[in-house]
Design an enzyme around this catalytic site. Structure first.
Site, PDB file in Angstrom:
ATOM      1  N   GLU A   1       2.047  -0.508  -4.628  1.00 19.82           N
ATOM      2  CA  GLU A   1       0.987   0.540  -5.360  1.00 19.82           C
ATOM      3  C   GLU A   1       2.093   1.810  -5.636  1.00 19.82           C
ATOM      4  OE1 GLU A   1      -2.657   2.394  -3.997  1.00 19.82           O
ATOM      5  OE2 GLU A   1      -1.388   2.574  -2.387  1.00 19.82           O
TER       6      GLU A   1
ATOM      7  N   ASP B   1       0.858  -1.130   0.298  1.00 16.31           N
ATOM      8  CA  ASP B   1      -0.126  -0.026  -0.077  1.00 16.31           C
ATOM      9  C   ASP B   1       1.220   1.182  -0.042  1.00 16.31           C
ATOM     10  OD1 ASP B   1      -2.826   0.834  -0.014  1.00 16.31           O
ATOM     11  OD2 ASP B   1      -2.027   1.799   1.967  1.00 16.31           O
TER      12      ASP B   1
HETATM   13  C1  BGC Z   1      -5.181   2.539  -0.878  1.00 14.22           C
HETATM   14  C2  BGC Z   1      -6.480   2.911   0.021  1.00 14.22           C
HETATM   15  C3  BGC Z   1      -6.414   3.438   1.523  1.00 14.22           C
HETATM   16  C4  BGC Z   1      -5.037   4.441   1.248  1.00 14.22           C
HETATM   17  C5  BGC Z   1      -4.239   4.764   2.723  1.00 14.22           C
HETATM   18  C6  BGC Z   1      -4.190   2.970  -1.081  1.00 14.22           C
HETATM   19  O1  BGC Z   1      -3.542   3.894  -2.079  1.00 14.22           O
HETATM   20  O2  BGC Z   1      -5.473   1.544  -1.627  1.00 14.22           O
HETATM   21  O3  BGC Z   1      -7.631   2.308  -0.294  1.00 14.22           O
HETATM   22  O4  BGC Z   1      -7.373   4.775   1.466  1.00 14.22           O
HETATM   23  O5  BGC Z   1      -4.323   3.905   0.951  1.00 14.22           O
HETATM   24  O6  BGC Z   1      -3.952   3.631   3.023  1.00 14.22           O
END
Ligand code: BGC
Length: 578
Positions: free
Chosen positions: A281, A220
């Protein structure tokens, strides 16, 4: 291209078993947003028991792996991305024993399992944060997070001007007067990744899940961990929701130092047998900067979000694809394609927009009840986009429900909205709930088969016709389109290492490229991105298409507008489309 029967496998055989190439280089990974996938205990919230019950569906769909969004104990200030304990399961979702059983059953069915790791921040209910609050300024407990004194005569102003991605300042003041940093909601305090204790803790958390048998991790906000230690103001260009453009000099997005963390993580995972992997991500604009996350001693894969941002427009898509393939090739990594996820407007809705050209997404710019949409056009394009994505070399992610053609629910009642963005924006941004509405499994029943009670977000009546039951076995349905494409793709995917996309010339407003299967067959994917029909090259067989072909003026078959097809073409044919 082998006939479907030739690729039929026993239930326990991993779908990539014909390949000697690492599975994650070409896998199709199904994203399960756990709260909205399947509810096993009737409380209206999806859970591990629900996922277990749907493993046969996933195997039958033909995906190679699942990624499950955070399932850890959490007060759910941000749908589970506020983790209170990284080594346990949220009671709403089940128990550690359920997670172990899910892993075992998935593996028995030849499905790999990726879990979500959230390293930028914890929940404010995490025991470390509670200890930090209790211990006070200057303590080792506080040093695990980013506490600072404020500015102003009495420290009454935040330490700098950083804004939280969910709205408002990125600093929250605690009763003793210090401030802590939260790049997301105040309930999500940022860890201090300068602290070796934090580094060691996360490596240990990785081992905890690797020991239990997980096949990988989705990281994340992988690009935010390291902060400029001078904590400079960023000025008026501040952040927008999930638009971390970044680069080496940005105070917190995509700083060069973040790569140290992943070199360490790679060593941890490599100590385990079985090809464990990571996917980052990282919303980074530049393909070159993104590729740095997938250098040989770092992470294996990183989502290519520029593909999501690209409008439904031939030149834009082609250059986006080329840039991604070229930049990932420089580091020997596969490209990782994605069209939808739980943070962005579903592509069936993005491509339906009549107020933007081609529905390219600009994050944070969400579709609302008043956005002009052509849902039928959006669905046609979404189906074509799926065939485009699944024909590309690399790995691909399918977000739950896209295989049914689900759109966003753009008119959820305000009182149902649960995304922190809604509150934090002072009710000016509806947030991400529209793409998180529970999946319809059956044509009727409470929550369309999602569970036995009312779902946590309301589903519209139109979900009946988009349910698994309505689409299963129905020729031409989106579900059958995905299933057939995944079946055919297996032959393309196992040839991954040898066959980059090979563009063919094709009329303006269309895309055409060739892939070669492991058996030496040529497969051509043709995509029409406007309403104009596109002539086709000579072919032996239509492998899969988004609809019927039409007949051109000369009597030859043509691809109708806003659609796509995969053709098996003779090995020696002239492929260029007239
Ligand atoms: C996740 C989100 C989340 C955020 C904070 C993102 O990139 O995919 O859903 O709200 O990170 O953790």
């Amino acid at each position: 291209m082998p006939s479907p029967d030739a690729t039929a496998l026993t239930d326990a055989t991993p779908l990539h078993s014909r390949s000697d190439v690492a599975w994650w280089r070409s896998a199709v990974i199904y994203q399960i947003y756990i709260r909205s996938f399947a509810d096993g205990d009737g409380d209206g919230i999806g859970d591990l028991a629900g996922i277990r019950s749907r493993l046969p569906y996933l195997r039958d769909l033909g995906v190679d792996a699942v990624w499950i969004t955070p399932f850890y104990p959490s007060p759910m200030a941000d749908g589970g991305y506020d983790v209170a304990d990284y080594r346990d399961i949220e009671p709403l979702f089940g128990t550690l024993a359920d997670a172990d059983a899910l892993l075992a059953e998935a593996h028995d069915r030849g499905l790999r399992v990726i879990v979500d790791i959230v390293p930028n921040h914890s929940s404010d209910q995490h025991e470390w944060f509670q200890a930090a609050l209790a211990a006070g300024p200057g303590s080792p407990e506080r040093a695990r997070y980013i506490f600072r004194d404020g500015k102003g005569e009495n420290g009454e102003l935040p330490p700098n001007d950083w804004q939280a991605t969910f709205g408002g300042p990125a600093w929250e003041r605690v009763p003793d007067g210090q401030w802590y940093l939260h790049l997301f909601a105040p309930e999500q305090p940022d860890f201090d990744w300068e602290n070796p204790e934090v580094v060691a803790e996360f490596e240990d958390v990785l081992r905890f899940w690797l020991d239990r048998g997980v096949d990988g991790f989705r990281i994340d906000v992988a690009n935010s961990l390291k902060k400029d230690q001078d904590f400079p103001d960023v000025g008026p260009e501040a952040e927008e929701v999930l638009v971390p453009h970044g680069g080496p000099t940005h105070p917190f997005w995509d700083r060069d130092e973040v790569h140290e963390v992943y070199r360490g993580w790679r060593k941890v995972a490599d100590a385990y047998a079985g090809d464990r992997m990571f996917v980052a991500e990282a919303w980074v604009d530049s393909p070159e900067r993104l590729a740095r996350y997938t250098r040989p001693d770092e992470l294996q894969t990183a989502f290519n979000f520029n593909f999501v941002r690209a409008a439904w427009e031939a030149d834009t898509l082609r250059s986006t694809i080329d840039e991604c393939l070229a930049s990932s090739a420089t580091v020997g990594a596969p490209s990782t394609w994605v069209l939808s996820n739980h943070d962005i407007t579903r592509h069936a809705t993005r491509y339906a927009r009549l107020d933007t050209t081609g529905g390219g997404v600009s994050e944070g710019d969400r579709v609302g009840p008043d956005t002009p949409l052509d849902p039928a056009l959006g669905l046609r394009r979404a189906r074509a986009a799926a065939l485009l994505m699944l024909a590309l070399p690399g790995s691909a992610y399918v977000y739950q429900g896209e295989e049914l053609g689900l759109p966003d629910v753009v008119d959820l009642p305000e009182e149902a909205l649960a995304d922190p963005i809604w509150e934090r924006s002072g009710h000016t941004e509806r947030g991400r709930d529209g793409c998180r509405v529970p999946i319809p499994w059956t044509v009727d029943g409470p929550s369309f088969g999602f569970g036995s009670g009312a779902p946590w977000l309301p589903q519209p009546p139109s979900f009946a016709d988009l349910s698994v039951q309505a689409e299963q076995g129905v020729e031409g349905s989106t579900l059958e389109l995905y299933r057939r494409a995944l079946e055919c793709r297996r032959a393309l995917a196992v040839a991954e290492a040898a066959t980059p996309a090979d563009w063919l010339s094709s009329p303006e407003g269309s895309l055409s490229f060739r892939r070669t299967t492991v058996d030496g067959d040529s497969v051509v994917c043709v995509v029409a991105l406007t309403s104009d029909p596109v002539p086709l090259p000579a072919y032996d067989e239509v492998l899969v298409g988004t609809g019927e072909l039409a007949t051109g003026a000369d009597g030859a078959p043509v691809l109708p507008g806003d659609s796509a097809v995969w053709l098996r073409v003779p090995g020696n044919s002239t492929l260029n489309i007239p």
